[in-house]
Design a protein around this motif. Structure first.
Motif, PDB file in Angstrom:
ATOM      1  N   GLU A   1      36.155 124.202 -10.855  1.00 34.57           N
ATOM      2  CA  GLU A   1      37.499 124.752 -10.748  1.00 34.57           C
ATOM      3  C   GLU A   1      37.532 126.256 -10.504  1.00 34.57           C
ATOM      4  O   GLU A   1      38.587 126.878 -10.563  1.00 34.57           O
ATOM      5  N   GLU A   2      36.365 126.869 -10.214  1.00 29.76           N
ATOM      6  CA  GLU A   2      36.330 128.295  -9.898  1.00 29.76           C
ATOM      7  C   GLU A   2      35.676 128.570  -8.544  1.00 29.76           C
ATOM      8  O   GLU A   2      36.100 129.469  -7.833  1.00 29.76           O
ATOM      9  N   THR A   3      34.639 127.803  -8.217  1.00 29.06           N
ATOM     10  CA  THR A   3      33.990 127.978  -6.923  1.00 29.06           C
ATOM     11  C   THR A   3      34.805 127.255  -5.861  1.00 29.06           C
ATOM     12  O   THR A   3      34.949 126.033  -5.897  1.00 29.06           O
ATOM     13  N   ARG A   4      35.350 127.992  -4.922  1.00 24.61           N
ATOM     14  CA  ARG A   4      36.151 127.381  -3.859  1.00 24.61           C
ATOM     15  C   ARG A   4      35.260 126.575  -2.926  1.00 24.61           C
ATOM     16  O   ARG A   4      34.129 126.951  -2.632  1.00 24.61           O
ATOM     17  N   TRP A   5      35.800 125.469  -2.451  1.00 25.89           N
ATOM     18  CA  TRP A   5      35.037 124.586  -1.574  1.00 25.89           C
ATOM     19  C   TRP A   5      34.557 125.325  -0.337  1.00 25.89           C
ATOM     20  O   TRP A   5      33.421 125.159   0.097  1.00 25.89           O
ATOM     21  N   GLU A   6      35.410 126.176   0.232  1.00 23.39           N
ATOM     22  CA  GLU A   6      35.039 126.901   1.451  1.00 23.39           C
ATOM     23  C   GLU A   6      33.877 127.862   1.196  1.00 23.39           C
ATOM     24  O   GLU A   6      32.996 128.024   2.052  1.00 23.39           O
ATOM     25  N   VAL A   7      33.863 128.497   0.022  1.00 22.25           N
ATOM     26  CA  VAL A   7      32.792 129.429  -0.318  1.00 22.25           C
ATOM     27  C   VAL A   7      31.477 128.686  -0.521  1.00 22.25           C
ATOM     28  O   VAL A   7      30.419 129.121  -0.048  1.00 22.25           O
ATOM     29  N   ALA A   8      31.550 127.549  -1.217  1.00 25.43           N
ATOM     30  CA  ALA A   8      30.352 126.741  -1.418  1.00 25.43           C
ATOM     31  C   ALA A   8      29.801 126.229  -0.096  1.00 25.43           C
ATOM     32  O   ALA A   8      28.583 126.220   0.132  1.00 25.43           O
ATOM     33  N   GLN A   9      30.686 125.823   0.793  1.00 30.07           N
ATOM     34  CA  GLN A   9      30.251 125.328   2.096  1.00 30.07           C
ATOM     35  C   GLN A   9      29.600 126.439   2.917  1.00 30.07           C
ATOM     36  O   GLN A   9      28.568 126.225   3.573  1.00 30.07           O
ATOM     37  N   ALA A  10      30.175 127.646   2.870  1.00 30.98           N
ATOM     38  CA  ALA A  10      29.609 128.770   3.609  1.00 30.98           C
ATOM     39  C   ALA A  10      28.217 129.128   3.075  1.00 30.98           C
ATOM     40  O   ALA A  10      27.295 129.418   3.852  1.00 30.98           O
ATOM     41  N   ALA A  11      28.053 129.100   1.746  1.00 27.56           N
ATOM     42  CA  ALA A  11      26.748 129.390   1.154  1.00 27.56           C
ATOM     43  C   ALA A  11      25.726 128.329   1.548  1.00 27.56           C
ATOM     44  O   ALA A  11      24.564 128.645   1.845  1.00 27.56           O
ATOM     45  N   THR A  12      26.163 127.092   1.565  1.00 27.35           N
ATOM     46  CA  THR A  12      25.282 126.002   1.980  1.00 27.35           C
ATOM     47  C   THR A  12      24.819 126.188   3.418  1.00 27.35           C
ATOM     48  O   THR A  12      23.626 126.050   3.735  1.00 27.35           O
ATOM     49  N   GLN A  13      25.744 126.527   4.297  1.00 28.72           N
ATOM     50  CA  GLN A  13      25.400 126.731   5.700  1.00 28.72           C
ATOM     51  C   GLN A  13      24.444 127.900   5.879  1.00 28.72           C
ATOM     52  O   GLN A  13      23.537 127.844   6.721  1.00 28.72           O
TER      53      GLN A  13
END
Length: 214
Positions: free
Chosen positions: A173-185
């Motif tokens: 509930e704190e890490t935004r999905w878009e931020v996690a996806q960008a880090a993954t990429q």
């Protein structure tokens, strides 16, 4: 090693993702934990994983602090002045590995502190990291690396390419999905091997046993 209690290290139970079994099944050895952003619980997840692997597997386990955070594990344990990881990979005349590793009867895994961060201006490079990890691999069944967030340390991507697997820590509930996806990429583009994730601070809106049965 400075006396450290297990409670002070905030050792948690394994993640619901059952990351320990994933690592055992794939016969991985050198594992780096990182996150998409700060305050995601990388250190507590690293401690929990090292503790669980030491409890359930055969062979010794080492936890390495590579975090430049002011609240790093080395700082919290009072080991910021000890030789450690940075000295082993950056010093012109590296110290003896055995002299850097800290042990305590309170812990069931060994610990390698960060080292003298103020003495070195250069960046990490692949060859010294590879040599250190090869040496550690001869002595330890598992090496868990407590890293900084993907965007918090320029050396993180270099580290990520020299390990057997990378785990992304996500805070519920704190890490935004878009931020996690960008880090993954970004990790994938660096050719890091992502093997799983840890979901921290998950909130349960019904009893946890209900989730376990879903």
């Amino acid at each position: 090693m400075t006396a450290v209690s297990l409670a002070s290290l905030n050792i948690l139970s394994p993640s619901e993702s059952n990351l320990t079994l994933t690592i055992l099944d794939q016969q991985l050895q050198i594992i780096l934990l990182t996150a998409a952003n700060s305050n995601s619980g990388i250190t507590t997840s690293s401690i929990a994983l090292a503790n669980e692997l030491a409890r359930t597997s055969r062979g010794k386990v080492l936890l390495i602090d590579t975090s430049l955070s002011k609240s790093s594990l080395s700082q919290r344990m009072g080991l910021e002045e000890q030789d450690g990881f940075l000295d082993l990979v950056l010093a012109e005349n590296p110290p003896v590995l055995a002299d850097c590793v800290e042990q305590s009867p309170e812990l069931n895994f060994d610990f390698l502190p960060l080292g003298h961060r103020q003495q070195y201006g250069e960046r990490l490079t692949a060859q010294p990291l590879r040599e250190l990890f090869n040496k550690l691999g001869e002595e330890y069944r598992f090496v868990i690396i407590d890293g900084d967030p993907v965007y918090g340390n320029g050396d993180l991507l270099t580290l990520s390419t020299q390990v057997d697997g990378v785990v992304l820590v996500v805070r519920g509930e704190e890490t935004r999905w878009e931020v996690a996806q960008a880090a993954t990429q970004r990790l994938i583009q660096a050719e890091a091997k992502l093997i799983g994730s840890v979901f921290n601070a998950r909130k349960y809106y019904m009893p946890k046993w209900v989730y376990d049965r879903l």
